[in-house]
Design an enzyme around this catalytic site. Structure first.
Site, PDB file in Angstrom:
ATOM      1  N   LYS A 158       0.830  -1.212   0.000  1.00 24.32           N
ATOM      2  CA  LYS A 158       0.000   0.000   0.000  1.00 24.32           C
ATOM      3  C   LYS A 158       0.863   1.259   0.000  1.00 24.32           C
ATOM      4  O   LYS A 158       1.938   1.280   0.587  1.00 24.32           O
ATOM      5  CB  LYS A 158      -0.878   0.033   1.258  1.00 24.32           C
ATOM      6  CG  LYS A 158      -1.991  -0.987   1.272  1.00 24.32           C
ATOM      7  CD  LYS A 158      -2.677  -0.948   2.629  1.00 24.32           C
ATOM      8  CE  LYS A 158      -4.162  -0.965   2.503  1.00 24.32           C
ATOM      9  NZ  LYS A 158      -4.818  -0.859   3.829  1.00 24.32           N
ATOM     10  N   GLY A 164      -8.483   6.582  -2.307  1.00 28.05           N
ATOM     11  CA  GLY A 164      -9.282   6.215  -3.482  1.00 28.05           C
ATOM     12  C   GLY A 164      -8.896   4.872  -4.071  1.00 28.05           C
ATOM     13  O   GLY A 164      -9.117   4.621  -5.257  1.00 28.05           O
ATOM     14  N   GLY A 165      -8.321   3.995  -3.235  1.00 26.67           N
ATOM     15  CA  GLY A 165      -7.980   2.647  -3.697  1.00 26.67           C
ATOM     16  C   GLY A 165      -6.779   2.598  -4.642  1.00 26.67           C
ATOM     17  O   GLY A 165      -6.489   1.555  -5.215  1.00 26.67           O
ATOM     18  N   LYS A 237     -15.904   2.726  -2.290  1.00 28.48           N
ATOM     19  CA  LYS A 237     -17.236   2.460  -1.753  1.00 28.48           C
ATOM     20  C   LYS A 237     -18.356   2.814  -2.728  1.00 28.48           C
ATOM     21  O   LYS A 237     -18.279   3.832  -3.416  1.00 28.48           O
ATOM     22  CB  LYS A 237     -17.426   3.294  -0.472  1.00 28.48           C
ATOM     23  CG  LYS A 237     -16.412   2.970   0.605  1.00 28.48           C
ATOM     24  CD  LYS A 237     -16.307   4.080   1.642  1.00 28.48           C
ATOM     25  CE  LYS A 237     -15.130   3.826   2.572  1.00 28.48           C
ATOM     26  NZ  LYS A 237     -14.812   4.998   3.411  1.00 28.48           N
ATOM     27  N   GLU A 288      -6.997   2.883   8.369  1.00 33.52           N
ATOM     28  CA  GLU A 288      -6.602   4.275   8.126  1.00 33.52           C
ATOM     29  C   GLU A 288      -7.619   5.219   8.750  1.00 33.52           C
ATOM     30  O   GLU A 288      -8.705   4.804   9.149  1.00 33.52           O
ATOM     31  CB  GLU A 288      -6.476   4.561   6.618  1.00 33.52           C
ATOM     32  CG  GLU A 288      -7.782   4.571   5.871  1.00 33.52           C
ATOM     33  CD  GLU A 288      -7.689   5.362   4.561  1.00 33.52           C
ATOM     34  OE1 GLU A 288      -6.796   6.206   4.405  1.00 33.52           O
ATOM     35  OE2 GLU A 288      -8.552   5.144   3.699  1.00 33.52           O
ATOM     36  N   ARG A 292     -11.426  14.239   7.851  1.00 30.39           N
ATOM     37  CA  ARG A 292     -12.337  15.190   7.187  1.00 30.39           C
ATOM     38  C   ARG A 292     -13.747  14.639   7.258  1.00 30.39           C
ATOM     39  O   ARG A 292     -13.949  13.521   7.711  1.00 30.39           O
ATOM     40  CB  ARG A 292     -11.944  15.300   5.706  1.00 30.39           C
ATOM     41  CG  ARG A 292     -11.878  13.904   5.073  1.00 30.39           C
ATOM     42  CD  ARG A 292     -11.744  13.948   3.574  1.00 30.39           C
ATOM     43  NE  ARG A 292     -11.331  12.681   3.022  1.00 30.39           N
ATOM     44  CZ  ARG A 292     -12.135  11.662   2.743  1.00 30.39           C
ATOM     45  NH1 ARG A 292     -13.417  11.748   2.998  1.00 30.39           N
ATOM     46  NH2 ARG A 292     -11.666  10.545   2.225  1.00 30.39           N
ATOM     47  N   VAL A 295     -17.910  11.384   2.372  1.00 35.97           N
ATOM     48  CA  VAL A 295     -19.055  11.305   1.458  1.00 35.97           C
ATOM     49  C   VAL A 295     -20.271  10.704   2.172  1.00 35.97           C
ATOM     50  O   VAL A 295     -21.390  11.193   2.049  1.00 35.97           O
ATOM     51  CB  VAL A 295     -18.686  10.441   0.226  1.00 35.97           C
ATOM     52  CG1 VAL A 295     -19.918  10.165  -0.628  1.00 35.97           C
ATOM     53  CG2 VAL A 295     -17.594  11.101  -0.599  1.00 35.97           C
TER      54      VAL A 295
HETATM   55  P1  ADP Z   1      -7.687   4.030   0.472  1.00 36.30           P
HETATM   56  O1  ADP Z   1      -6.921   4.970   1.361  1.00 36.30           O
HETATM   57  O2  ADP Z   1      -7.156   3.994  -0.920  1.00 36.30           O
HETATM   58  O3  ADP Z   1      -9.167   4.204   0.568  1.00 36.30           O
HETATM   59  P2  ADP Z   1      -7.755   1.836   2.416  1.00 36.30           P
HETATM   60  O4  ADP Z   1      -6.523   1.500   3.146  1.00 36.30           O
HETATM   61  O5  ADP Z   1      -8.802   2.609   3.148  1.00 36.30           O
HETATM   62  O6  ADP Z   1      -7.361   2.569   1.048  1.00 36.30           O
HETATM   63  O7  ADP Z   1      -8.418   0.525   1.852  1.00 36.30           O
HETATM   64  C1  ADP Z   1      -9.494   0.573   0.939  1.00 36.30           C
HETATM   65  C2  ADP Z   1     -10.159  -0.779   0.853  1.00 36.30           C
HETATM   66  O8  ADP Z   1      -9.207  -1.773   0.414  1.00 36.30           O
HETATM   67  C3  ADP Z   1     -10.678  -1.324   2.170  1.00 36.30           C
HETATM   68  O9  ADP Z   1     -11.972  -0.840   2.473  1.00 36.30           O
HETATM   69  C4  ADP Z   1     -10.693  -2.808   1.882  1.00 36.30           C
HETATM   70  O10 ADP Z   1     -11.794  -3.147   1.082  1.00 36.30           O
HETATM   71  C5  ADP Z   1      -9.441  -2.999   1.054  1.00 36.30           C
HETATM   72  N1  ADP Z   1      -8.289  -3.349   1.916  1.00 36.30           N
HETATM   73  C6  ADP Z   1      -7.419  -2.473   2.460  1.00 36.30           C
HETATM   74  N2  ADP Z   1      -6.480  -3.108   3.218  1.00 36.30           N
HETATM   75  C7  ADP Z   1      -6.772  -4.411   3.155  1.00 36.30           C
HETATM   76  C8  ADP Z   1      -6.183  -5.615   3.733  1.00 36.30           C
HETATM   77  N3  ADP Z   1      -5.114  -5.551   4.507  1.00 36.30           N
HETATM   78  N4  ADP Z   1      -6.764  -6.789   3.449  1.00 36.30           N
HETATM   79  C9  ADP Z   1      -7.867  -6.861   2.649  1.00 36.30           C
HETATM   80  N5  ADP Z   1      -8.442  -5.803   2.088  1.00 36.30           N
HETATM   81  C10 ADP Z   1      -7.930  -4.579   2.325  1.00 36.30           C
END
Ligand code: ADP
Length: 450
Positions: A158, A164-165, A237, A288, A292, A295
């Site tokens: 990551k 935003g994925g 989402k 995380e 803020r 949505v």
């Molecule tokens: P972003 O900051 O891009 O939104 P996140 O860290 O919040 O990324 O993760 C977004 C989504 O990715 C999570 O809601 C989940 O669906 C998936 N995800 C994130 N980390 C993991 C993990 N360790 N294992 C499985 N799925 C994950």
């Protein structure tokens, strides 16, 4: 209390903020790019200032122009909404330097919690459970290999600056690590200008459960229970609901208390969301924090009759929060995101002119939108054109109402995600509340084929 608030945003969230300001008797200043000169937020604000051409870098991300607009109009606070500058610590600092209150957390908190690797390390120190993985950023591929082996595949790479994925890759086995490491790093560099990466265990079938919190300037933190945001596509989402079908009261209290503990540890001020993954055994792990308004905040507003924007403004003005923990009582709410995208063609964006527009109404139905008949969706910004939120006394009631409202919603001229949501509301497993973040992967054939 503030006399005039500048809203450094556009679209539905700018309108949403203007509404609350009006109710509070606070004057509003809209800012807009030339692509948005006919937008509703421009029409409904007391004053409006053009801040540049359509590309976000030159307008909604243009700090100098936004600060100049605030100074010219005499705004004493800035609400950043979500996206754009909402999680930009530098912007929050510049506001402070100009004697303008940034409606959000302190710059140093944005800095810590905005860096996902640092946020995880900080939450771990606070005693909040985090997904097992690297302790902070991982510098080299060799180090990545070592950590991945230690936590066991599959792992997730990551981006520390992620959102935003983007900048995220699942790695099933060691042979794939080098290749995916390089891709994720490149994507992160391109999207965020920062390619710091970290690694964590990839959880198999988790749900995304997040806690809404509200902190004040005196160290009090309230929480407003959870939203389940597991219905996602490419880690973004599409649907959010509260309460989560996966939580009982005991688990809800434990996650809520963990979120408050984490927020208190950084002296969190304003609205924020602590995001967790919940596994099938009821273990939850912090992933995380969003520093803020989000949505999906209306879901929480509807179950508690609590205006989160109003509370943000009050907190920014120095009014304390109660420090109460809010738990849902016989009230359910759900939000679907209506994007100008074709759900049956890989969610291809569909900008253009909305030729006809009729929004649903009736009891328990809320539509937050900046769209109208004749509105031209500019291609420069995100594709969300409306949020449909419904509430009722049972989850079944919510789903029935949502289906009814979706069928009543008429948007012509562009493709939208409405037909997808109509199918989802009738899917037996969704109706049972039986879903996790892989739902669309598993049922893609039924939900996403024309
Ligand atoms: P972003 O900051 O891009 O939104 P996140 O860290 O919040 O990324 O993760 C977004 C989504 O990715 C999570 O809601 C989940 O669906 C998936 N995800 C994130 N980390 C993991 C993990 N360790 N294992 C499985 N799925 C994950």
């Amino acid at each position: 209390m503030f006399k005039k608030i500048l809203i450094a945003n556009r679209g539905e969230i700018a309108l949403r903020i203007i509404r609350t300001c009006k109710e509070m008797g606070i004057k509003t200043v809209a800012v807009y790019s030339t692509a948005d000169k006919d937008a509703l937020h421009v029409r409904f604000a007391d004053e409006a200032v053009c801040i540049g051409p359509p590309p976000p870098q030159e307008s909604y991300l243009n700090i100098a122009n936004i600060i100049a607009a605030a100074e010219i109009t005499g705004a004493d606070a800035i609400h950043p909404g979500y996206g754009f500058l909402a999680e930009n610590a530098h912007f929050a600092e510049v506001c402070a330097d100009h004697g303008i209150k940034f409606i959000g957390p302190q710059p140093e908190v944005i800095r810590i919690m905005g860096d996902k690797a640092l946020a995880k390390r900080t939450m771990k120190a606070a005693g909040v459970p985090v997904v097992p993985g690297s302790d902070g950023p991982v510098e080299t591929l060799e180090e990545a290999k070592k950590i991945a082996k230690a936590i066991g595949y599959p792992v997730m790479i990551k981006a520390s600056a992620g959102g935003g994925g983007k900048g995220m890759r699942i790695v099933e086995k060691e042979e794939d690590l080098e290749h995916l490491w390089n891709i994720a790093k490149k994507e992160a560099k391109a999207a965020f200008g920062n390619d710091a990466m970290y690694i964590e265990k990839f959880l198999k079938n988790p749900r995304h459960v997040e806690i809404q919190i509200m902190g004040d300037q005196y160290g009090h933190v309230s929480h407003l229970s959870e939203r389940d945001c597991s219905i996602q596509r490419r880690h973004q989402k599409l649907v959010e609901e509260s309460p989560s079908p996966a939580l009982n009261q005991e688990l809800r209290e434990r996650i809520g208390e963990a979120a408050v503990k984490g927020a208190k540890y950084v002296n969190y001020e304003s609205a924020g969301t602590m995001e967790f993954l919940l596994d099938e055994d009821g273990n939850f792990y912090f992933i995380e924090m969003n520093t803020r308004i989000q949505v999906e905040h209306p879901v929480t507003e509807e179950i508690f009759f609590y205006d989160l924007i109003k509370e943000q403004i009050k907190v920014a003005a120095g009014i304390p929060v109660s420090g109460r923990f809010y738990y849902p009582k016989e009230r359910y709410a759900m939000e679907v995101r209506i994007n100008a995208e074709d759900p049956f063609n890989d969610f291809m964006p569909s900008p253009g002119k909305i030729t006809s527009f009729h929004k649903p109404g009736g009891h328990g139905v809320r539509v937050d939108t900046h769209a109208y008949a004749g509105y031209v969706i500019p291609p420069y910004y995100d594709s969300m054109i409306a949020k449909l939120i419904v509430s009722d006394f049972s989850r079944k009631g919510v789903i029935n109402k949502m289906l009814r409202a979706l069928e009543e919603f008429v948007i012509e001229g562009v493709k939208t995600t409405i037909p997808f949501h109509i199918r989802l509301m009738q899917h037996p497993e969704f109706v049972k509340g039986n879903y996790n973040i892989r739902f669309l992967e598993i049922y893609g054939d039924e939900l996403l084929k024309p």
